[in-house]
Write an enzyme that holds these catalytic residues in place. Structure first.
Site, PDB file in Angstrom:
ATOM      1  N   LYS A  19      -9.263  -3.514  -3.701  1.00  0.00           N
ATOM      2  CA  LYS A  19      -9.272  -3.997  -2.321  1.00  0.00           C
ATOM      3  C   LYS A  19     -10.583  -3.611  -1.623  1.00  0.00           C
ATOM      4  CE  LYS A  19      -5.525  -1.559  -1.527  1.00  0.00           C
ATOM      5  NZ  LYS A  19      -4.372  -0.917  -0.866  1.00  0.00           N
ATOM      6  N   ASP A  24       0.864  -1.162   0.000  1.00  0.00           N
ATOM      7  CA  ASP A  24       0.000   0.000   0.000  1.00  0.00           C
ATOM      8  C   ASP A  24       0.913   1.228   0.000  1.00  0.00           C
ATOM      9  OD1 ASP A  24      -2.495   1.501   0.394  1.00  0.00           O
ATOM     10  OD2 ASP A  24      -1.695   1.872   2.399  1.00  0.00           O
ATOM     11  N   ASP A  45      -0.019   5.279   0.780  1.00  0.00           N
ATOM     12  CA  ASP A  45      -0.204   6.277   1.838  1.00  0.00           C
ATOM     13  C   ASP A  45      -0.457   5.592   3.172  1.00  0.00           C
ATOM     14  OD1 ASP A  45      -0.232   8.812   2.821  1.00  0.00           O
ATOM     15  OD2 ASP A  45      -2.016   9.482   1.770  1.00  0.00           O
ATOM     16  N   ASP A  80      -1.589  -0.628   5.928  1.00  0.00           N
ATOM     17  CA  ASP A  80      -1.916  -0.080   7.246  1.00  0.00           C
ATOM     18  C   ASP A  80      -3.411  -0.105   7.561  1.00  0.00           C
ATOM     19  OD1 ASP A  80      -2.242   2.039   5.213  1.00  0.00           O
ATOM     20  OD2 ASP A  80      -2.709   3.328   6.933  1.00  0.00           O
TER      21      ASP A  80
END
Length: 261
Positions: free
Chosen positions: A186, A13, A15, A211
């Site tokens: 996702k 991922d 950001d 995250d």
């Protein structure tokens, strides 16, 4: 950490995992250096954002001091083109999306059209008009196969806050037609299937690093790949308590992950 020894592709991922806004997160560069020193392993960036194409992200990473190729970035837009090419190469597509997304589809060999499409595709469209939304609803009612690039309701913006994303547009179409699309991004497995196709690496040798529990980690379970949570962004350890979504591994950041490889 025996399972990690089998990983040949780390999907990152962006950001909250690799950078935060325009700031590179601590641990990102050591992770890149570690993967570069492992001849049988590679990394790629995986993002749900379909408003930009791969080169847009490469340029952003270049400004941060990293040199990556377009092939090392997979957006939900590209994943959608990979999915559609498996269904019908060169198909006629009615597309709601940014100019960057339109370019992605044209380069993948699709014909963009407002008439008699084979597929109706909803992406993140910042040039959205009521007329084009109406056309999309008409095609959906007529049972044209309906695809959305990703399900995010809001997109964060650089100065703080959010703007409506594809999920919000999906809600509009559902309210009008009663129908929902097949969603590529996702937490759905289609985006991982696309990555596996692109890199020709089996699912059991792929790890998703991110995250967010409900996208990055959830897609691991959906696609049957290893999931790795980093605590450098949205999710804290307290969020794991009572959550049905649990990662295979947890690290403070990419730097700690690098030390385990």
């Amino acid at each position: 950490m025996n399972l990690l020894k089998n990983i040949r592709l780390f999907l990152l991922d962006m950001d909250g995992t690799f950078y935060l806004g325009d700031r590179v997160l601590e641990g990102s560069r050591p992770f890149v250096d570690k993967i570069a020193a492992m001849p049988d392993c590679q990394l790629a960036f995986l993002t749900n954002n379909s408003s930009k194409n791969r080169m847009d992200y490469v340029k952003k990473l270049q400004k941060m001091g990293f040199s990556f190729s377009e092939d090392q970035v997979i957006t939900s837009g590209e994943a959608t083109t990979i999915y559609l090419n498996r269904q019908r190469p060169g198909a006629r597509v009615f597309l709601l999306g940014t100019p960057s997304l339109e370019q992605e589809f044209e380069e993948a060999g699709f014909i963009l059209t407002d008439a008699e499409p084979d597929f109706a595709v909803l992406g993140f469209d910042q040039c959205l008009t009521y007329e084009r939304l109406r056309k999309l609803c008409d095609f959906v009612r007529a049972d044209v196969p309906y695809i959305a690039t990703h399900p995010d309701f809001n997109c964060p913006i650089e100065n703080g806050g959010f703007i409506p994303d594809t999920g919000a547009m999906m809600a509009f179409v559902e309210a009008s037609t009663g129908k929902r699309p097949l969603v590529i991004g996702k937490p759905n497995r289609y985006i991982i299937d696309a990555a596996a196709d692109k890199f020709r690496i089996p699912h059991e040798e792929i790890a998703m690093v991110g995250d967010r529990l409900y996208t990055d980690i959830a897609v691991g379970a959906q696609a049957g790949i290893t999931s790795i949570l980093v605590l450098s962004g949205e999710t804290g350890r307290q969020d794991l308590e009572g959550s049905e979504i649990q990662p295979d591994y947890i690290f403070e950041d990419l730097g700690e992950l690098a030390k385990q490889l």
